[in-house]
Design a protein around this motif. Structure first.
Motif, PDB file in Angstrom:
ATOM      1  N   LEU A  28      37.976  40.206  42.897  1.00 53.48           N
ATOM      2  CA  LEU A  28      38.481  39.180  43.813  1.00 53.48           C
ATOM      3  C   LEU A  28      38.209  37.770  43.305  1.00 53.48           C
ATOM      4  CD1 LEU A  28      37.417  41.015  47.092  1.00 53.48           C
ATOM      5  CD2 LEU A  28      39.637  41.073  45.934  1.00 53.48           C
ATOM      6  N   GLY A  29      37.851  37.632  42.039  1.00 54.76           N
ATOM      7  CA  GLY A  29      37.538  36.314  41.493  1.00 54.76           C
ATOM      8  C   GLY A  29      38.746  35.620  40.882  1.00 54.76           C
ATOM      9  N   GLY A  30      39.889  35.724  41.488  1.00 51.01           N
ATOM     10  CA  GLY A  30      41.064  35.045  40.940  1.00 51.01           C
ATOM     11  C   GLY A  30      41.844  35.968  40.037  1.00 51.01           C
ATOM     12  N   GLY A  31      42.501  35.431  39.053  1.00 44.85           N
ATOM     13  CA  GLY A  31      43.337  36.265  38.182  1.00 44.85           C
ATOM     14  C   GLY A  31      44.792  36.030  38.538  1.00 44.85           C
ATOM     15  N   LYS A  32      45.623  36.146  37.515  1.00 46.03           N
ATOM     16  CA  LYS A  32      47.042  35.826  37.714  1.00 46.03           C
ATOM     17  C   LYS A  32      47.772  36.899  38.499  1.00 46.03           C
ATOM     18  CE  LYS A  32      47.699  35.383  33.244  1.00 46.03           C
ATOM     19  NZ  LYS A  32      46.291  35.319  32.756  1.00 46.03           N
ATOM     20  N   ARG A  33      47.232  38.125  38.494  1.00 46.52           N
ATOM     21  CA  ARG A  33      47.894  39.284  39.138  1.00 46.52           C
ATOM     22  C   ARG A  33      49.268  39.530  38.525  1.00 46.52           C
ATOM     23  NH1 ARG A  33      42.991  40.320  40.654  1.00 46.52           N
ATOM     24  NH2 ARG A  33      42.261  39.286  42.530  1.00 46.52           N
ATOM     25  N   LEU A  34      49.372  39.294  37.203  1.00 50.47           N
ATOM     26  CA  LEU A  34      50.650  39.479  36.520  1.00 50.47           C
ATOM     27  C   LEU A  34      51.112  40.935  36.583  1.00 50.47           C
ATOM     28  CD1 LEU A  34      52.953  38.594  34.613  1.00 50.47           C
ATOM     29  CD2 LEU A  34      51.377  38.957  32.689  1.00 50.47           C
ATOM     30  N   ARG A  35      50.168  41.873  36.361  1.00 50.37           N
ATOM     31  CA  ARG A  35      50.548  43.292  36.321  1.00 50.37           C
ATOM     32  C   ARG A  35      51.073  43.789  37.666  1.00 50.37           C
ATOM     33  NH1 ARG A  35      46.996  41.530  33.311  1.00 50.37           N
ATOM     34  NH2 ARG A  35      46.884  41.968  31.073  1.00 50.37           N
ATOM     35  N   PRO A  36      50.314  43.569  38.761  1.00 48.94           N
ATOM     36  CA  PRO A  36      50.875  44.000  40.059  1.00 48.94           C
ATOM     37  C   PRO A  36      52.177  43.272  40.410  1.00 48.94           C
ATOM     38  CG  PRO A  36      48.746  42.879  40.335  1.00 48.94           C
ATOM     39  CD  PRO A  36      48.918  43.114  38.884  1.00 48.94           C
TER      40      PRO A  36
END
Lengths: 285, 285
Positions: A28-36
């Motif tokens: 839950l520390g951020g991340g682009k969430r490109l894959r999902p």
């Protein structure tokens, strides 16, 4: 996606608190969430409701997050910071980081195989199998192993540009390509459509890693005034060091064109995925 | 089982050689194969052919082997030897051991979800889900986390006998119980039969870990002439240190009786599983 991920984590009440805290820190520390994003957008492009692809998308992101936790470990890439935050082994400790990664990897499969993940058991089994192949010894883990070997840890390594492309296809390409494939699987896309999506996913995956190499090179040139960046310091072969910036950029651009061309059979409804391919090539972080 | 495991490993030709060698070292270096034995014997008791349970049995053993590789790591239990051989991080190195463990864990799910693993996709999905639950944050990984906490790593820990039983139920009990459950699932056992098997599996899992504590205690008393063994040295609470040898032995014996009683509905055909319960309680290694 943030809500889905937080719910998946917090539903497991029997989890030791320190372990759960480390898993939350990692996920839950951020991340682009490109894959999902790719999984859900692909499913929508194939005519499905976004909801049917959400569990698979979350499972893929959990697998991605575990890989970051383990890659950052002292005996691996030894990174102290990720997304501006202390890495899990810095915020907690090494044993906790290893176990949090193991738990996230296992949870990814639990989320994928769960009865609520997809109404068709056949699809759940196929998604699980695809995730395991993309993440395992002939996919992501195999790629990380080649990446460490490329540093010269176990004897001198001299990578040809083809070796580098192979390494990257395993390390990051396989899971990115599967993110797209999973959207098609969840939506029940037919074989012809899946072949198009596979082309798109493979090209986006390739472009992603080359863009990463270019970013590493440029960020370092700008901020440290050196010719090559962190990867080159570690002795890692990247396409930039092997072929030069101009040629690497040209290959990346060609892959983005390939990705966009793979979606030719679609009209305006595929514009989000075309934009995603452009974003992957042009990203600055 | 040895042949099945070797085939699963060697079928992945694209695997980096050092990674595959470390995985083979971890899996093919002996081991009692108690878990796959329980899976296959349970399936046979439920009227199935042994072959239908072999892939699930192999998947469970792969998961078990990964957990040993990671538990032995320097930041975890820091063990140099296992089954008389150097542990994976000693025979190779720490990064390779972490990745070999990750790859084995992922391979376990690949083997479980594979099209050839079981003819029914619904069963494949249920087996995969069960494996993830037994192996994850509320199962084996959660138990290992509690085990490290019990050493006092993150502050003083004072475990009651119930805490110890809970820790053991997670750390080793969950996967042992699932080994039995998986045999029933693969054989298509009905709910009544599965409930009996669950009782048996839970009791065997409990007895197994207490027998382990007793072994640790006795081996040490005999060979080193000290009162308590390796576990006590590390400050780990075991049922032997908490309740004494006599009481621990009594609980173990009671669990073995429970396991045997759970198979009351069967005749002589269940004798192998009854013997397995007796073996678990009386084992010397």
């Amino acid at each position: 996606m943030e809500t889905v991920l937080a719910e998946i984590l917090d539903r497991r009440a029997a989890t030791p608190q320190r372990l759960l805290a480390a898993m939350r820190h990692a996920v839950l520390g951020g991340g682009k969430r490109l894959r999902p994003f790719l999984t859900v957008e692909t499913a929508v492009l194939c005519g499905a409701n976004a909801a049917i692809a959400m569990p698979a998308a979350a499972a893929i992101e959990l697998l991605h997050c575990y890989s970051l936790v383990h890659d950052d470990l002292p005996s691996m890439d030894d990174d102290d910071l990720r997304r501006g935050q202390p890495t899990v082994h810095k915020a907690f400790d090494e044993a906790t980081a290893i176990l949090a990664g193991d738990a996230l990897l296992t949870l990814a499969f639990e989320a994928m195989a769960d009865d609520g993940a997809h109404p068709l058991p056949e699809t759940r089994a196929r998604l699980t199998l695809g995730l395991a192949r993309a993440g395992g010894m002939t996919g992501m883990v195999g790629g990380q192993m080649l990446d460490l070997a490329a540093e010269g840890r176990w004897g001198a390594a001299r990578l040809t540009p083809d070796d580098i492309l192979h390494l990257q296809a395993l390390k990051t390409g396989a899971l990115l390509a599967f993110s797209v494939e999973a959207g098609g699987l969840a939506a029940g896309a037919d074989a012809g459509l899946q072949a198009r999506l596979a082309q798109y996913g493979k090209a986006v995956g390739g472009a992603f890693q080359i863009a990463d190499d270019i970013l590493d090179h440029e960020a370092d040139a700008a901020t440290l005034g050196k010719r090559a960046g962190k990867d080159a310091e570690k002795g890692k072969g990247t396409l930039v060091t092997a072929l030069g910036l101009t040629e690497a950029r040209a290959i990346c651009d060609r892959l983005i064109d390939d990705a966009i061309a793979a979606l030719d059979c679609f009209g305006a409804e595929a514009e989000t995925l075309r934009d995603a391919a452009r974003f992957v090539g042009a990203r600055r972080s």
